[in-house]
Scaffold this motif. Structure first.
Motif, PDB file in Angstrom:
ATOM      1  N   MET A 275       0.803  -1.189   0.000  1.00 33.99           N
ATOM      2  CA  MET A 275       0.000   0.000   0.000  1.00 33.99           C
ATOM      3  C   MET A 275       0.850   1.259   0.000  1.00 33.99           C
ATOM      4  O   MET A 275       0.368   2.288  -0.410  1.00 33.99           O
ATOM      5  CB  MET A 275      -0.908   0.015   1.217  1.00 33.99           C
ATOM      6  CG  MET A 275      -1.989  -0.985   1.127  1.00 33.99           C
ATOM      7  SD  MET A 275      -3.376  -0.377   2.068  1.00 33.99           S
ATOM      8  CE  MET A 275      -4.451  -1.723   1.845  1.00 33.99           C
ATOM      9  N   GLU A 276       2.067   1.179   0.429  1.00 33.19           N
ATOM     10  CA  GLU A 276       2.935   2.348   0.445  1.00 33.19           C
ATOM     11  C   GLU A 276       3.401   2.716  -0.953  1.00 33.19           C
ATOM     12  O   GLU A 276       3.825   3.823  -1.194  1.00 33.19           O
ATOM     13  CB  GLU A 276       4.133   2.086   1.354  1.00 33.19           C
ATOM     14  CG  GLU A 276       3.727   1.965   2.806  1.00 33.19           C
ATOM     15  CD  GLU A 276       4.932   1.681   3.677  1.00 33.19           C
ATOM     16  OE1 GLU A 276       6.062   1.948   3.220  1.00 33.19           O
ATOM     17  OE2 GLU A 276       4.741   1.210   4.786  1.00 33.19           O
ATOM     18  N   GLU A 277       3.297   1.790  -1.905  1.00 35.95           N
ATOM     19  CA  GLU A 277       3.730   2.088  -3.276  1.00 35.95           C
ATOM     20  C   GLU A 277       2.849   3.155  -3.912  1.00 35.95           C
ATOM     21  O   GLU A 277       3.315   3.994  -4.655  1.00 35.95           O
ATOM     22  CB  GLU A 277       3.674   0.813  -4.118  1.00 35.95           C
ATOM     23  CG  GLU A 277       4.665  -0.224  -3.702  1.00 35.95           C
ATOM     24  CD  GLU A 277       4.494  -1.489  -4.498  1.00 35.95           C
ATOM     25  OE1 GLU A 277       3.744  -1.478  -5.489  1.00 35.95           O
ATOM     26  OE2 GLU A 277       5.106  -2.490  -4.150  1.00 35.95           O
ATOM     27  N   GLY A 278       1.548   3.142  -3.629  1.00 37.22           N
ATOM     28  CA  GLY A 278       0.622   4.115  -4.207  1.00 37.22           C
ATOM     29  C   GLY A 278       0.891   5.531  -3.750  1.00 37.22           C
ATOM     30  O   GLY A 278       0.726   6.482  -4.503  1.00 37.22           O
ATOM     31  N   THR A 279       1.336   5.692  -2.526  1.00 36.11           N
ATOM     32  CA  THR A 279       1.588   7.049  -2.034  1.00 36.11           C
ATOM     33  C   THR A 279       2.880   7.617  -2.592  1.00 36.11           C
ATOM     34  O   THR A 279       3.008   8.815  -2.730  1.00 36.11           O
ATOM     35  CB  THR A 279       1.636   7.055  -0.501  1.00 36.11           C
ATOM     36  OG1 THR A 279       2.641   6.164  -0.069  1.00 36.11           O
ATOM     37  CG2 THR A 279       0.296   6.682   0.075  1.00 36.11           C
ATOM     38  N   SER A 280       3.803   6.793  -2.961  1.00 39.48           N
ATOM     39  CA  SER A 280       5.065   7.312  -3.485  1.00 39.48           C
ATOM     40  C   SER A 280       4.914   7.787  -4.922  1.00 39.48           C
ATOM     41  O   SER A 280       5.721   8.555  -5.408  1.00 39.48           O
ATOM     42  CB  SER A 280       6.162   6.251  -3.394  1.00 39.48           C
ATOM     43  OG  SER A 280       5.823   5.167  -4.233  1.00 39.48           O
ATOM     44  N   LYS A 281       3.863   7.348  -5.630  1.00 41.82           N
ATOM     45  CA  LYS A 281       3.658   7.756  -7.020  1.00 41.82           C
ATOM     46  C   LYS A 281       2.677   8.922  -7.140  1.00 41.82           C
ATOM     47  O   LYS A 281       2.194   9.224  -8.216  1.00 41.82           O
ATOM     48  CB  LYS A 281       3.119   6.582  -7.831  1.00 41.82           C
ATOM     49  CG  LYS A 281       4.112   5.447  -7.947  1.00 41.82           C
ATOM     50  CD  LYS A 281       3.540   4.346  -8.773  1.00 41.82           C
ATOM     51  CE  LYS A 281       4.522   3.206  -8.888  1.00 41.82           C
ATOM     52  NZ  LYS A 281       3.989   2.103  -9.671  1.00 41.82           N
ATOM     53  N   ALA A 282       2.383   9.588  -6.058  1.00 40.45           N
ATOM     54  CA  ALA A 282       1.431  10.700  -6.079  1.00 40.45           C
ATOM     55  C   ALA A 282       1.999  11.892  -6.846  1.00 40.45           C
ATOM     56  O   ALA A 282       3.205  12.075  -6.938  1.00 40.45           O
ATOM     57  CB  ALA A 282       1.085  11.112  -4.660  1.00 40.45           C
ATOM     58  N   ILE A 283       1.099  12.707  -7.375  1.00 43.61           N
ATOM     59  CA  ILE A 283       1.504  13.902  -8.117  1.00 43.61           C
ATOM     60  C   ILE A 283       1.972  14.949  -7.110  1.00 43.61           C
ATOM     61  O   ILE A 283       1.280  15.208  -6.119  1.00 43.61           O
ATOM     62  CB  ILE A 283       0.317  14.450  -8.922  1.00 43.61           C
ATOM     63  CG1 ILE A 283      -0.151  13.413  -9.928  1.00 43.61           C
ATOM     64  CG2 ILE A 283       0.666  15.762  -9.619  1.00 43.61           C
ATOM     65  CD1 ILE A 283      -1.434  13.767 -10.636  1.00 43.61           C
ATOM     66  N   PRO A 284       3.127  15.563  -7.362  1.00 47.19           N
ATOM     67  CA  PRO A 284       3.610  16.582  -6.419  1.00 47.19           C
ATOM     68  C   PRO A 284       2.697  17.798  -6.418  1.00 47.19           C
ATOM     69  O   PRO A 284       2.195  18.222  -7.452  1.00 47.19           O
ATOM     70  CB  PRO A 284       4.999  16.934  -6.938  1.00 47.19           C
ATOM     71  CG  PRO A 284       5.034  16.462  -8.342  1.00 47.19           C
ATOM     72  CD  PRO A 284       4.044  15.345  -8.457  1.00 47.19           C
ATOM     73  N   LEU A 285       2.459  18.360  -5.239  1.00 44.76           N
ATOM     74  CA  LEU A 285       1.563  19.500  -5.100  1.00 44.76           C
ATOM     75  C   LEU A 285       2.267  20.835  -5.307  1.00 44.76           C
ATOM     76  O   LEU A 285       1.632  21.838  -5.531  1.00 44.76           O
ATOM     77  CB  LEU A 285       0.914  19.476  -3.712  1.00 44.76           C
ATOM     78  CG  LEU A 285       0.013  18.271  -3.440  1.00 44.76           C
ATOM     79  CD1 LEU A 285      -0.500  18.323  -2.020  1.00 44.76           C
ATOM     80  CD2 LEU A 285      -1.147  18.255  -4.416  1.00 44.76           C
ATOM     81  N   ARG A 286       3.570  20.839  -5.217  1.00 50.17           N
ATOM     82  CA  ARG A 286       4.318  22.074  -5.362  1.00 50.17           C
ATOM     83  C   ARG A 286       4.458  22.430  -6.838  1.00 50.17           C
ATOM     84  O   ARG A 286       4.741  21.579  -7.667  1.00 50.17           O
ATOM     85  CB  ARG A 286       5.715  21.894  -4.751  1.00 50.17           C
ATOM     86  CG  ARG A 286       6.202  23.126  -4.068  1.00 50.17           C
ATOM     87  CD  ARG A 286       7.573  22.982  -3.498  1.00 50.17           C
ATOM     88  NE  ARG A 286       7.688  21.791  -2.647  1.00 50.17           N
ATOM     89  CZ  ARG A 286       8.846  21.260  -2.288  1.00 50.17           C
ATOM     90  NH1 ARG A 286       9.974  21.808  -2.692  1.00 50.17           N
ATOM     91  NH2 ARG A 286       8.895  20.200  -1.520  1.00 50.17           N
ATOM     92  N   ARG A 287       4.258  23.684  -7.178  1.00 48.34           N
ATOM     93  CA  ARG A 287       4.397  24.130  -8.564  1.00 48.34           C
ATOM     94  C   ARG A 287       5.769  24.747  -8.760  1.00 48.34           C
ATOM     95  O   ARG A 287       6.361  25.273  -7.825  1.00 48.34           O
ATOM     96  CB  ARG A 287       3.337  25.168  -8.905  1.00 48.34           C
ATOM     97  CG  ARG A 287       1.956  24.608  -8.874  1.00 48.34           C
ATOM     98  CD  ARG A 287       0.958  25.651  -9.263  1.00 48.34           C
ATOM     99  NE  ARG A 287      -0.397  25.106  -9.164  1.00 48.34           N
ATOM    100  CZ  ARG A 287      -1.477  25.815  -9.072  1.00 48.34           C
ATOM    101  NH1 ARG A 287      -1.395  27.124  -9.055  1.00 48.34           N
ATOM    102  NH2 ARG A 287      -2.660  25.250  -9.000  1.00 48.34           N
ATOM    103  N   SER A 288       6.188  24.750  -9.991  1.00 47.76           N
ATOM    104  CA  SER A 288       7.484  25.366 -10.274  1.00 47.76           C
ATOM    105  C   SER A 288       7.357  26.875 -10.173  1.00 47.76           C
ATOM    106  O   SER A 288       6.314  27.454 -10.465  1.00 47.76           O
ATOM    107  CB  SER A 288       7.974  24.964 -11.664  1.00 47.76           C
ATOM    108  OG  SER A 288       7.104  25.485 -12.640  1.00 47.76           O
ATOM    109  N   ARG A 289       8.412  27.517  -9.783  1.00 47.84           N
ATOM    110  CA  ARG A 289       8.374  28.962  -9.573  1.00 47.84           C
ATOM    111  C   ARG A 289       8.498  29.750 -10.875  1.00 47.84           C
ATOM    112  O   ARG A 289       8.145  30.902 -10.942  1.00 47.84           O
ATOM    113  CB  ARG A 289       9.494  29.376  -8.628  1.00 47.84           C
ATOM    114  CG  ARG A 289       9.284  28.831  -7.252  1.00 47.84           C
ATOM    115  CD  ARG A 289      10.369  29.284  -6.332  1.00 47.84           C
ATOM    116  NE  ARG A 289      10.177  28.664  -5.021  1.00 47.84           N
ATOM    117  CZ  ARG A 289      10.954  28.861  -3.998  1.00 47.84           C
ATOM    118  NH1 ARG A 289      11.996  29.647  -4.116  1.00 47.84           N
ATOM    119  NH2 ARG A 289      10.719  28.278  -2.856  1.00 47.84           N
TER     120      ARG A 289
END
Length: 94
Positions: A1-15
């Motif tokens: 189940m920890e594999e799914g959380t590591s492939k999440a889309i990053p929430l931070r946007r590029s500056r």
């Protein structure tokens, strides 16, 4: 189940994604054209509204005229039947 959380889309946007648009100064012809458009726009709207109202008046007049002609023809037919038809029916109200 920890594999799914590591492939999440990053929430931070590029500056570097947001750039301020620099407005260039308007050329003389663009300034004149914009001024003429601003000056002529209300009279043009009044002109278009008057054309539209004239068209609606003509259409309405034609429609009313057609209805008047149709009603007049119906009354004329009724009168012809009544006067030339011979006997008037007393039960029909006339």
């Amino acid at each position: 189940m920890e594999e799914g959380t590591s492939k999440a889309i990053p929430l931070r946007r590029s500056r570097g994604g947001v750039r301020a648009l620099t407005a260039r100064p308007l050329r003389l012809t663009e300034r004149l054209t914009a001024g003429v458009r601003r000056a002529l726009s209300p009279p043009r709207q009044i002109w278009l509204a008057s054309l539209g109202s004239a068209a609606l008046t003509v259409r309405g007049t034609r429609t009313v005229w057609s209805h008047l002609i149709a009603e007049g023809a119906a009354v004329e037919d009724w009168l012809r039947r009544r006067t030339l038809g011979g006997t008037a029916d007393p039960e029909a109200g006339g």
